[in-house]
Design a protein around this motif. Structure first.
Motif, PDB file in Angstrom:
ATOM      1  N   MET A   1      52.168  85.133  -8.428  1.00 47.61           N
ATOM      2  CA  MET A   1      51.479  83.981  -8.942  1.00 47.61           C
ATOM      3  C   MET A   1      50.820  83.364  -7.719  1.00 47.61           C
ATOM      4  SD  MET A   1      54.648  82.423 -11.373  1.00 47.61           S
ATOM      5  CE  MET A   1      53.319  81.314 -12.198  1.00 47.61           C
ATOM      6  N   THR A   2      49.720  82.855  -7.880  1.00 45.64           N
ATOM      7  CA  THR A   2      48.893  81.990  -6.869  1.00 45.64           C
ATOM      8  C   THR A   2      49.159  80.518  -7.221  1.00 45.64           C
ATOM      9  OG1 THR A   2      47.486  84.009  -6.397  1.00 45.64           O
ATOM     10  CG2 THR A   2      46.853  81.869  -5.519  1.00 45.64           C
ATOM     11  N   VAL A   3      49.723  79.555  -6.147  1.00 45.10           N
ATOM     12  CA  VAL A   3      49.636  78.428  -6.324  1.00 45.10           C
ATOM     13  C   VAL A   3      48.485  77.697  -5.920  1.00 45.10           C
ATOM     14  CG1 VAL A   3      51.146  76.522  -5.887  1.00 45.10           C
ATOM     15  CG2 VAL A   3      52.043  78.374  -6.202  1.00 45.10           C
ATOM     16  N   PRO A   4      47.719  76.840  -6.438  1.00 44.13           N
ATOM     17  CA  PRO A   4      46.660  76.002  -5.747  1.00 44.13           C
ATOM     18  C   PRO A   4      47.131  75.347  -4.468  1.00 44.13           C
ATOM     19  CG  PRO A   4      46.548  75.547  -7.996  1.00 44.13           C
ATOM     20  CD  PRO A   4      47.944  76.231  -7.644  1.00 44.13           C
ATOM     21  N   PRO A   5      46.113  75.841  -3.354  1.00 45.84           N
ATOM     22  CA  PRO A   5      46.783  75.352  -2.083  1.00 45.84           C
ATOM     23  C   PRO A   5      47.215  73.748  -1.809  1.00 45.84           C
ATOM     24  CG  PRO A   5      44.758  76.570  -1.802  1.00 45.84           C
ATOM     25  CD  PRO A   5      45.221  76.615  -3.302  1.00 45.84           C
ATOM     26  N   ARG A  33      54.921  83.124   0.188  1.00 48.08           N
ATOM     27  CA  ARG A  33      54.113  83.343   1.412  1.00 48.08           C
ATOM     28  C   ARG A  33      52.776  82.684   1.349  1.00 48.08           C
ATOM     29  NH1 ARG A  33      54.423  88.337   5.195  1.00 48.08           N
ATOM     30  NH2 ARG A  33      55.349  86.878   6.437  1.00 48.08           N
ATOM     31  N   GLY A  34      52.684  81.621   2.112  1.00 48.81           N
ATOM     32  CA  GLY A  34      51.426  80.984   2.032  1.00 48.81           C
ATOM     33  C   GLY A  34      51.325  80.284   0.684  1.00 48.81           C
ATOM     34  N   ASN A  35      50.550  80.583  -0.249  1.00 43.69           N
ATOM     35  CA  ASN A  35      50.349  79.944  -1.412  1.00 43.69           C
ATOM     36  C   ASN A  35      50.431  81.028  -2.737  1.00 43.69           C
ATOM     37  OD1 ASN A  35      47.798  81.044  -1.204  1.00 43.69           O
ATOM     38  ND2 ASN A  35      46.751  79.753  -2.612  1.00 43.69           N
ATOM     39  N   THR A  36      51.131  82.185  -2.347  1.00 49.11           N
ATOM     40  CA  THR A  36      51.570  83.175  -3.197  1.00 49.11           C
ATOM     41  C   THR A  36      53.072  83.013  -3.592  1.00 49.11           C
ATOM     42  OG1 THR A  36      49.685  84.595  -2.579  1.00 49.11           O
ATOM     43  CG2 THR A  36      51.414  85.785  -3.727  1.00 49.11           C
ATOM     44  N   VAL A  37      53.529  83.153  -4.657  1.00 49.63           N
ATOM     45  CA  VAL A  37      54.883  83.241  -5.201  1.00 49.63           C
ATOM     46  C   VAL A  37      55.142  84.663  -5.622  1.00 49.63           C
ATOM     47  CG1 VAL A  37      56.631  82.342  -6.632  1.00 49.63           C
ATOM     48  CG2 VAL A  37      54.907  80.747  -5.539  1.00 49.63           C
ATOM     49  N   THR A  38      55.953  85.486  -5.080  1.00 46.85           N
ATOM     50  CA  THR A  38      56.312  86.506  -5.769  1.00 46.85           C
ATOM     51  C   THR A  38      57.677  86.532  -6.458  1.00 46.85           C
ATOM     52  OG1 THR A  38      55.078  87.736  -3.913  1.00 46.85           O
ATOM     53  CG2 THR A  38      56.732  89.079  -4.863  1.00 46.85           C
ATOM     54  N   LEU A  39      57.767  87.196  -7.415  1.00 54.37           N
ATOM     55  CA  LEU A  39      59.091  87.226  -8.344  1.00 54.37           C
ATOM     56  C   LEU A  39      59.277  88.530  -8.730  1.00 54.37           C
ATOM     57  CD1 LEU A  39      57.976  84.449 -11.091  1.00 54.37           C
ATOM     58  CD2 LEU A  39      59.268  83.973  -8.984  1.00 54.37           C
ATOM     59  N   THR A  40      60.717  88.760  -8.312  1.00 52.46           N
ATOM     60  CA  THR A  40      61.336  90.269  -8.713  1.00 52.46           C
ATOM     61  C   THR A  40      62.532  89.822  -9.198  1.00 52.46           C
ATOM     62  OG1 THR A  40      62.480  90.251  -6.456  1.00 52.46           O
ATOM     63  CG2 THR A  40      60.295  91.485  -6.515  1.00 52.46           C
ATOM     64  N   GLY A  41      62.835  91.113 -10.105  1.00 46.72           N
ATOM     65  CA  GLY A  41      64.173  91.265 -10.875  1.00 46.72           C
ATOM     66  C   GLY A  41      63.902  91.777 -12.093  1.00 46.72           C
TER      67      GLY A  41
END
Length: 93
Positions: A1-5, A33-41
C-alpha cells in the motif's frame, strides 16, 4: 500500500509509536519503507491489516491525530462484532 507522503508521519507517529502499536495489534507483518507499507501473512490477516491501515490513513487525512491507543482501538473495532468504521468513530466531534 502507498501512503500519501504528507500523511506518513501522522500514520506512523512520533518515533514510530503508532506503527509499533499496529504491529502489536495485528498478526500480519507490517513493514514500512518510505511511504510504502508492505503487509505479509495469511490472506485473512493481510486483509484485516489492509483495512486497518486504510482506516487509519482516513483518520489522519481527516485531520485527526493518531495515538497508539487509538490505533489499538481501531483494530479492535475491525475485529469486533460491531459494524463501525474507525475512521467515522474517531473523527466524530
Amino acid at each position: 500500500m502507498t501512503v500519501p507522503p504528507d500523511l506518513v508521519v501522522g500514520l506512523l507517529g512520533s518515533a514510530d509509536e503508532n506503527l509499533r502499536a499496529l504491529e502489536d495489534s495485528l498478526t500480519a507483518d507490517v513493514h514500512v519503507r518510505g511511504n510504502t507499507v508492505t503487509l505479509t501473512g495469511s490472506g485473512a490477516d493481510v486483509a484485516l491489516a489492509e483495512r486497518a491501515v486504510a482506516e487509519l490513513i482516513a483518520v489522519v487525512a481527516g485531520g485527526q491525530a493518531l495515538s497508539p491507543d487509538s490505533v489499538r482501538r481501531s483494530v479492535a473495532m475491525l475485529t469486533g462484532a460491531e459494524d463501525a468504521s474507525p475512521a467515522e468513530v474517531l473523527t466524530l466531534d
